[in-house]
Structures are given as C-alpha cells and as structure tokens.
Design an enzyme around this catalytic site. Structure first.
Site, PDB file in Angstrom:
ATOM      1  N   TYR A   1      -7.306  -1.919 -11.075  1.00 23.19           N
ATOM      2  CA  TYR A   1      -6.334  -0.905  -9.716  1.00 23.19           C
ATOM      3  C   TYR A   1      -7.398  -2.366  -9.319  1.00 23.19           C
ATOM      4  CZ  TYR A   1      -5.326   1.030  -6.219  1.00 23.19           C
ATOM      5  OH  TYR A   1      -4.883   1.532  -5.056  1.00 23.19           O
TER       6      TYR A   1
ATOM      7  N   SER B   1      -5.796  -2.091  -0.628  1.00 22.15           N
ATOM      8  CA  SER B   1      -6.231  -1.451  -0.847  1.00 22.15           C
ATOM      9  C   SER B   1      -7.488  -1.002  -0.040  1.00 22.15           C
ATOM     10  CB  SER B   1      -6.426  -0.883  -2.557  1.00 22.15           C
ATOM     11  OG  SER B   1      -7.765   0.389  -2.270  1.00 22.15           O
TER      12      SER B   1
HETATM   13  P1  NAD Z   1       3.007   6.942  -4.801  1.00 23.69           P
HETATM   14  O1  NAD Z   1       2.976   6.972  -6.034  1.00 23.69           O
HETATM   15  O2  NAD Z   1       3.715   8.344  -3.735  1.00 23.69           O
HETATM   16  O3  NAD Z   1       4.093   6.335  -4.882  1.00 23.69           O
HETATM   17  C1  NAD Z   1       3.828   4.741  -5.429  1.00 23.69           C
HETATM   18  C2  NAD Z   1       5.869   4.313  -5.773  1.00 23.69           C
HETATM   19  O4  NAD Z   1       5.290   3.736  -6.864  1.00 23.69           O
HETATM   20  C3  NAD Z   1       6.692   5.728  -6.081  1.00 23.69           C
HETATM   21  O5  NAD Z   1       7.550   5.066  -5.069  1.00 23.69           O
HETATM   22  C4  NAD Z   1       6.834   5.128  -7.400  1.00 23.69           C
HETATM   23  O6  NAD Z   1       8.092   5.627  -7.729  1.00 23.69           O
HETATM   24  C5  NAD Z   1       7.007   3.237  -7.298  1.00 23.69           C
HETATM   25  N1  NAD Z   1       6.107   2.807  -8.635  1.00 23.69           N
HETATM   26  C6  NAD Z   1       5.830   3.000 -10.068  1.00 23.69           C
HETATM   27  N2  NAD Z   1       5.952   2.458 -10.760  1.00 23.69           N
HETATM   28  C7  NAD Z   1       6.575   1.793 -10.399  1.00 23.69           C
HETATM   29  C8  NAD Z   1       7.797   0.767 -11.537  1.00 23.69           C
HETATM   30  N3  NAD Z   1       7.438   0.154 -12.558  1.00 23.69           N
HETATM   31  N4  NAD Z   1       8.949  -0.168 -10.531  1.00 23.69           N
HETATM   32  C9  NAD Z   1       9.522   0.559  -8.766  1.00 23.69           C
HETATM   33  N5  NAD Z   1       8.220   1.820  -8.665  1.00 23.69           N
HETATM   34  C10 NAD Z   1       7.723   1.577  -9.107  1.00 23.69           C
HETATM   35  O7  NAD Z   1       1.711   6.508  -4.304  1.00 23.69           O
HETATM   36  P2  NAD Z   1       0.906   6.133  -3.103  1.00 23.69           P
HETATM   37  O8  NAD Z   1      -0.619   7.298  -2.598  1.00 23.69           O
HETATM   38  O9  NAD Z   1       1.676   6.234  -1.879  1.00 23.69           O
HETATM   39  O10 NAD Z   1       0.794   4.331  -3.047  1.00 23.69           O
HETATM   40  C11 NAD Z   1       1.499   3.148  -2.466  1.00 23.69           C
HETATM   41  C12 NAD Z   1       0.928   2.016  -2.840  1.00 23.69           C
HETATM   42  O11 NAD Z   1      -0.476   2.318  -1.727  1.00 23.69           O
HETATM   43  C13 NAD Z   1       0.326   1.980  -3.755  1.00 23.69           C
HETATM   44  O12 NAD Z   1       0.542   0.536  -4.332  1.00 23.69           O
HETATM   45  C14 NAD Z   1      -1.200   2.036  -3.878  1.00 23.69           C
HETATM   46  O13 NAD Z   1      -1.597   1.504  -5.388  1.00 23.69           O
HETATM   47  C15 NAD Z   1      -2.041   2.335  -2.759  1.00 23.69           C
HETATM   48  N6  NAD Z   1      -2.728   3.055  -2.371  1.00 23.69           N
HETATM   49  C16 NAD Z   1      -2.911   3.944  -2.066  1.00 23.69           C
HETATM   50  C17 NAD Z   1      -3.902   4.449  -1.652  1.00 23.69           C
HETATM   51  C18 NAD Z   1      -3.965   6.497  -1.483  1.00 23.69           C
HETATM   52  O14 NAD Z   1      -5.196   6.559  -1.054  1.00 23.69           O
HETATM   53  N7  NAD Z   1      -2.635   7.251  -1.818  1.00 23.69           N
HETATM   54  C19 NAD Z   1      -5.080   4.053  -1.168  1.00 23.69           C
HETATM   55  C20 NAD Z   1      -4.775   2.438  -1.027  1.00 23.69           C
HETATM   56  C21 NAD Z   1      -3.800   2.073  -1.480  1.00 23.69           C
END
Ligand code: NAD
Length: 261
Positions: A156, A143
C-alpha cells in the site's frame, strides 16, 4: 462553478470516498461514470440516485482495475456515450496488512495493480481526449501513506508513494495542455469500511468505542477526528474549478495534521 457538459469518471466509486466524489461532481452538473464492485442492485440504486438527485446522466462500468485493457475500454466507452472524459478520478484501492517476509505475493501484485497501475492505464487512455479538447482534470486518491510509512503496509505504501510520483510526472507532461494532475492524501476517513472494524476491535482489546477511535484508529491523527468523505469530495471539486487551474503536480494532504509530525 459549473461542470455542466463535462464528464467525470471515478474509479472505485460504488462506496466510500469515490461515491462521495461522484455525487459531489454530479452536484456541479457533470455526467458521471461510476465504477467498482458490489451488489448489483445496490450499485444500480446509487447510479439511479445520482441521476435523480442531480439531473445528470450516470453510467456504471464494472471494469476490473487489475485489467489495463478493461480500463482503456471503460474510458473509450465513456467517450462514446458522453462525448468526452474531462475529469478522471483514480480512486479505487485496497489494503492488505502483513510483514514483508510473510506478505502474499498475489496480494502485492493485486495492490500494485489496483492502487497504482490502474491510474497509469486510466491516464494513458484519457489524456489524448483531454489534450484534444485542451482541458482536463486528473485527480488520484493517494493517502497519508504517499508521504509517510507504517509497518506491515509495504504494498500500500509503495503504491501510494508511486501515485505521488506518477502525479508529478504526468503533471509535467501535460502542463501546457490545460490539464492539471494532482493527488489528494487523506488521513483516516470515516467510511463504512472503518466503521465496521470498531465492534471487533472493541471486543479484541476490551475497549470502549471511544477508546478504539482515539487510541487505535486515530492514534496517528493529531486532531483525533476523522476526515469525512464529503471533505475529500469538496477538495476534488475545488481541483476541478478554474480557481485551481495553477495547482498541478501537487500532493494535497487532508489528514488532521498526521503528516505534520
Ligand atoms: P472503499 O472500500 O469504500 O472503496 C474502494 C472502492 O474501490 C470500492 O468501490 C471498490 O468496489 C473498488 N474496488 C476495489 N477493487 C477494485 C477493482 N479490482 N476494480 C474496480 N474497483 C475496485 O474504500 P475507501 O476508504 O473509500 O477508499 C477509496 C480510496 O481512498 C482508496 O484508494 C484508499 O486507498 C484511499 N484512502 C482511504 C482512506 C480511509 O481512511 N478510508 C485513507 C486514505 C486513502
């Protein structure tokens, strides 16, 4: 490029960025292991759609990313079913926002487990097979918060900075084995999670949708545009290509200029 005969395991791929990466790797011919929580029927629909859309095999494993033994078992099962795990994408992640002095201890432990330690467990389980086959790609979704901080996101930010350090260390350890280890650092990505916050924020702040997007959500993002999940997925696909074989230990920003400031 073809990833035919390769297997990719993507944690947290039942929605958002992880699902887009899974579909993009499937489009290149890789068999897929998806993982994550959610409605069983919806997950089965996505799994079957990957097979139907791209003519690959897709397996769902519900391993909880807080459970190191379950992560190791997921990798072992994927190797048994498909013969290998060639691409590991550590993507599962959660967030909790609170000042440090009020931060719930269980939330701290959960975020460190899901956002950081799960990547260690996945690497630990997948690297021996990659070494034996002399080829591997390990990608973690970090991130912008792996490079800079924001207040109230201590767990985080600590976990994502940890991913950047783990990436460098692992990259050095496996550099002569045909395995690259990198992380991708998105800024704000347009996911259902983000979209769902908009109506509440509009009501709470008396703002229009456009104001919420530009003045609240994209306040830190100079382009004032969201990164898309497909853009993140394209970068992951590139990292799996031969063209990227000399990119390792890198933390690649895809953040509309956020961390340039
Ligand atoms: P999201 O909530 O759509 O996806 C998260 C995924 O992780 C889901 O499939 C959820 O079921 C799974 N998950 C959560 N807890 C879990 C557990 N205990 N065991 C197994 N699976 C689990 O979110 P996203 O935005 O797609 O995020 C994905 C990654 O990208 C994360 O690491 C997040 O920190 C990172 N990220 C997101 C953004 C953003 O703006 N959306 C920005 C930077 C980084």
């Amino acid at each position: 490029m073809s990833l035919k005969a390769k297997t990719a395991l993507i944690t947290g791929s039942t929605s958002g960025i992880g699902l887009a990466i899974a579909r993009a790797l499937a489009a290149e011919g890789a068999n897929i292991v998806i993982n994550g929580f959610g409605d069983a029927a919806a997950i089965e629909t996505e799994r079957a759609k990957i097979e139907a859309d791209f003519g690959v095999k897709a397996l769902y494993d519900g391993a909880d990313m807080t459970d190191g033994a379950a992560i190791a078992a997921m990798v072992a099962n994927a190797e048994k079913v498909f013969g290998s795990v060639d691409i590991l994408v550590n993507n599962a992640g959660i967030q909790h926002v609170a000042p440090i002095d009020e931060f719930p201890v269980d939330k701290w432990n959960q975020i460190l487990a899901i956002n950081l330690s799960s990547a260690f467990h996945g690497m630990r389980a997948a690297i021996p097979g990659m070494k034996a086959r002399k080829w591997g790609r390990i990608i973690s979704t970090a991130s912008a918060h792996s490079l800079v901080a924001s207040p109230f996101k201590s767990a985080y930010v600590a976990a994502k900075h940890g991913i950047a350090g783990l990436t460098k260390t692992a990259a050095l350890e496996v550099a002569t084995h045909g395995i690259t280890v990198n992380c991708i650092s998105p800024g704000y990505v347009w996911t259902p999670l983000v979209e769902k916050q908009i109506p509440d924020t509009m009501a709470a702040r008396g703002m229009t949708k456009e104001q919420v997007i530009s003045d609240v959500l994209l306040e830190a993002q100079p382009t004032k545009q969201f990164v898309t999940v497909d853009q993140v997925a394209s970068l992951a696909v590139y990292l799996c290509s031969d063209a990227a074989s000399q990119i390792t230990g890198a933390n690649l920003s895809i953040d509309g200029g956020w961390t340039a400031e």
